[in-house]
Structure formats: structure tokens, C-alpha cells
Design a protein around this motif. Sequence first.
Motif, short mmCIF file in Angstrom:
data_model
loop_
_atom_site.label_atom_id
_atom_site.label_comp_id
_atom_site.label_asym_id
_atom_site.label_seq_id
_atom_site.Cartn_x
_atom_site.Cartn_y
_atom_site.Cartn_z
N THR A 212 40.83 27.97 50.53
CA THR A 212 40.06 26.79 50.14
C THR A 212 40.99 25.59 50.15
N GLN A 213 40.42 24.40 50.22
CA GLN A 213 41.24 23.19 50.32
C GLN A 213 42.17 23.00 49.13
N ASP A 214 41.76 23.47 47.97
CA ASP A 214 42.61 23.32 46.79
C ASP A 214 43.65 24.44 46.68
N GLY A 215 43.63 25.40 47.61
CA GLY A 215 44.60 26.47 47.63
C GLY A 215 44.41 27.52 46.55
N GLU A 216 43.27 27.50 45.86
CA GLU A 216 43.04 28.44 44.76
C GLU A 216 42.63 29.82 45.26
N PHE A 217 41.90 29.86 46.38
CA PHE A 217 41.41 31.15 46.88
C PHE A 217 41.89 31.41 48.31
N PHE A 218 42.35 32.64 48.55
CA PHE A 218 42.77 33.10 49.87
C PHE A 218 41.79 34.17 50.34
N TYR A 219 41.50 34.14 51.64
CA TYR A 219 40.65 35.17 52.23
C TYR A 219 41.38 35.75 53.44
N VAL A 220 41.73 37.04 53.34
CA VAL A 220 42.56 37.71 54.34
C VAL A 220 41.70 38.70 55.11
N ILE A 221 41.69 38.58 56.44
CA ILE A 221 40.96 39.55 57.25
C ILE A 221 41.91 40.64 57.70
N ASN A 222 41.46 41.89 57.51
CA ASN A 222 42.26 43.06 57.83
C ASN A 222 41.77 43.67 59.14
N ILE A 231 41.37 36.75 47.35
CA ILE A 231 42.50 36.67 46.43
C ILE A 231 42.46 35.33 45.69
N LYS A 232 42.66 35.38 44.38
CA LYS A 232 42.71 34.16 43.57
C LYS A 232 44.15 33.86 43.20
N ARG A 233 44.54 32.59 43.37
CA ARG A 233 45.88 32.13 43.00
C ARG A 233 45.78 31.27 41.75
N SER A 234 46.58 31.62 40.74
CA SER A 234 46.59 30.88 39.49
C SER A 234 48.02 30.83 38.96
N ASN A 235 48.56 29.61 38.81
CA ASN A 235 49.95 29.44 38.35
C ASN A 235 50.92 30.25 39.19
N ASN A 236 50.67 30.24 40.50
CA ASN A 236 51.51 30.92 41.49
C ASN A 236 51.52 32.45 41.30
N LYS A 237 50.50 32.97 40.62
CA LYS A 237 50.29 34.41 40.55
C LYS A 237 49.01 34.74 41.31
N PHE A 238 49.00 35.91 41.95
CA PHE A 238 47.91 36.25 42.84
C PHE A 238 47.20 37.52 42.35
N LYS A 239 45.87 37.51 42.47
CA LYS A 239 45.07 38.67 42.05
C LYS A 239 43.93 38.88 43.03
N GLU A 240 43.80 40.11 43.50
CA GLU A 240 42.67 40.43 44.37
C GLU A 240 41.41 40.52 43.52
N ILE A 241 40.39 39.73 43.90
CA ILE A 241 39.16 39.67 43.10
C ILE A 241 37.97 40.28 43.80
N ASP A 242 38.11 40.58 45.11
CA ASP A 242 36.99 41.13 45.86
C ASP A 242 37.53 41.79 47.13
N PHE A 243 36.79 42.78 47.63
CA PHE A 243 37.18 43.48 48.85
C PHE A 243 35.90 43.92 49.54
N ASP A 244 35.65 43.42 50.76
CA ASP A 244 34.37 43.64 51.42
C ASP A 244 34.55 44.08 52.86
N SER A 245 33.68 44.98 53.32
CA SER A 245 33.67 45.39 54.72
C SER A 245 33.09 44.28 55.57
N THR A 246 33.61 44.14 56.79
CA THR A 246 33.05 43.16 57.73
C THR A 246 31.96 43.78 58.61
#
Length: 354
Positions: A212-222, A231-246
Motif C-alpha cells: 500500500t502507498q503508506d507501506g503498512e501492508f505487503f502482499y507477496v505472491i508465491n 503481511i502487516k507492518r507496524s513499528n518495523n515489525k511484520f506479521k502475516e495476517i492472511d494467506f489465500d490461494s490464487t
Amino acid sequence: MQYRHLILLVLAVFTTKMHAQNIPLYVGTYTNEDAEGIYQLQFNTETGTLSKQTLAIKIDNPSFLEYSPNRKYLYSTNATNSGFVSSYVVNEDGSLTMLTRMRSHGELPCHIALNKAGTKAAVSNYRGGTLAIFPINEDGTLSDASQVFDHNSEKTKSHAHSAHFINDDLFVADLGTNSVFQYELKKGEYKLDTDAIVKTKDNPGPRHFTTTQDGEFFYVINEIGSSVASIKRSNNKFKEIDFDSTLSEDFKGENASADIHLSKDEQFLYASNRGENTIAVFKRHPKKGTIEKIQNASVHGDWPRNFAIDPTGKFLIVANRRSNNLVVFKIDPNTGELSFLQDHKTPTPVCLLF
């Protein structure tokens, strides 16, 4: 006579308007078949029509393209075993003139990204497993790499696949090590901060990512896992919040996911499937950052390696490598779903750049 002049005036206005609606689209290719290099097309932002395909420059395997911030220069990887990266001047007629050609410091360079200032380029070398950072001069030329990072180890073969500069950080997706690396800028050089922003399960093969433009959320394609990690970024810590099949639930064949992009309004997420030959469409929860798949749209071709959303956000264009065609879709602004508009023959397309 007055009626004739009125018709001519209307035609002139119409022609000028249609011309103003046309913007350039550059296409990177693999040149081991019929393609010769980087092509330029005109894209109409009102109708979604592609036209006037020309060869912008003859060059070997320009597999990924990127503009300078001022759009005066264009950069490409050259995906060969030797590995090169090139810079070009963008001429007034859209043709390209070579400026510099440098060794990429690894085999099969597959991705290039520039920082916001346009002073550095990060080149991912897929087969070499290295990431090289090249200084960019004011005249658009490249200097030799100032830093080269080798992700290979005795146990793991690296396949660096893409990178993005985000503020003072540099993130790298490495398919071979199943990681997204984070580098921090310290005293003018990038230093490894972490070799995995989140721990992966099994062997998903992270290939590309968007934020996202604010850099808060990352979306990684596998690629291997045919999935998207949110993935959510907060205070330079990262947490996977969702995992979905394409993939569609009823698809049983082999697949290798490829590219991923957010819509202009960040309400929807798109991902390409090579094998199922679809674009997976996800609705995004703007606050939580989680996603829900709502469509798998056929790409009307084979092996959609790369796709792009036009600057208006109204159209999505897919590069189908094996079927040698570009396909234009209309994006529904309310649902995010795709509807087929046009097919355009182009040799071995692998990258699109507006």
C-alpha cells in the motif's frame, strides 16, 4: 461551405482528442523466438484500444522495464546467462537510444527497481541469486554496481526475483530461500536488517510483492505455492495476517503464480496464474488489510507472466508469453471484476510499462 468547415473542425477536434487519449506502453520481451527487443504501442485510455506497435530498440531479452522518475530515461534487465542491465534515452517519437550497458553481477537478471530519487537501481539476478545496486548518474547513465549481495549459502540456492525501495529500506523477494529480505540504509550503504520479514511454511517461493502507498501492508505472491501472503507492518515489525490461494477451487493442474498489483484505489488486488491462465481478483479490506477472492478471469492466452494497470485505473493489460498476445480487460470500478475487451498479437511479451 460553412457546413464543410464545421465538419472539418469537428474532425480536427475529434482527432486531437483521440491523440491526447493515447499514451505509450512499452513491452519487454524474450528474444529467443520472433521478438527483437523492446516494443512500443499506443494505448487509448478511453477505449482501451492498443495500436501502432513499433520496435523501440533492438536488444537482447529485455525481461523487465522501469522508468526514471522524470520519464526521460528507461532501464531494462537483459536476461541472459552473462547478465546485463541497460539504460536508454526516451526519444520524442518513443524510440529508445542506448546509453549504458553493464554487467548485472549475476546470471539471468529478471527485475529492476529504482529508488524514489532515481539515483539507485536494484537488479535481481534470478539464476545467480544476487542483488546488485547500481548508482544512476544525472544523465541517466549507470555506473558499475556499488554493492552486490549474495543470498546463496551452502544449504540453499538463492533465486532473487524482485526488489523495491520503500523510503530508506530495500526489500527483496527471494524465491530460492523462501524469504523476503529487508535491508536498511546506513551511512550511504545498505545493510541486511533481516533475512525474513516473516517465517514461511513449506516451500511457497515468494516471487513478487506490492505494498500500500503508506507501506503498512505487503502482499507477496508465491510462485510455487500459488498463493498470496498478506503481511502487516507496524513499528518495523511484520506479521502475516492472511494467506489465500490464487487458484479456483476446482483447478487440479500445475500452476506457477507470477505477478501481483493493487488497484489504484487499493480496494482490490490482482494476481496472475501461469497454468490456470487466469487473473485472480481479490477484494481488500482497507483497514484490516485482509483479502477475499472474488474472481478468476481467463487471460485468453497462455502463461501470463506480467500485467499492468493503466494510469487511469480503468484497464488491466496482461502479457501472455507463450501465446504471444496482450489482452486488455476493463476493470469494474465498483466490484473490481474484469471483463475482456481486446486481444493484440505481440511476440513473446514478458513485461509491460506505462
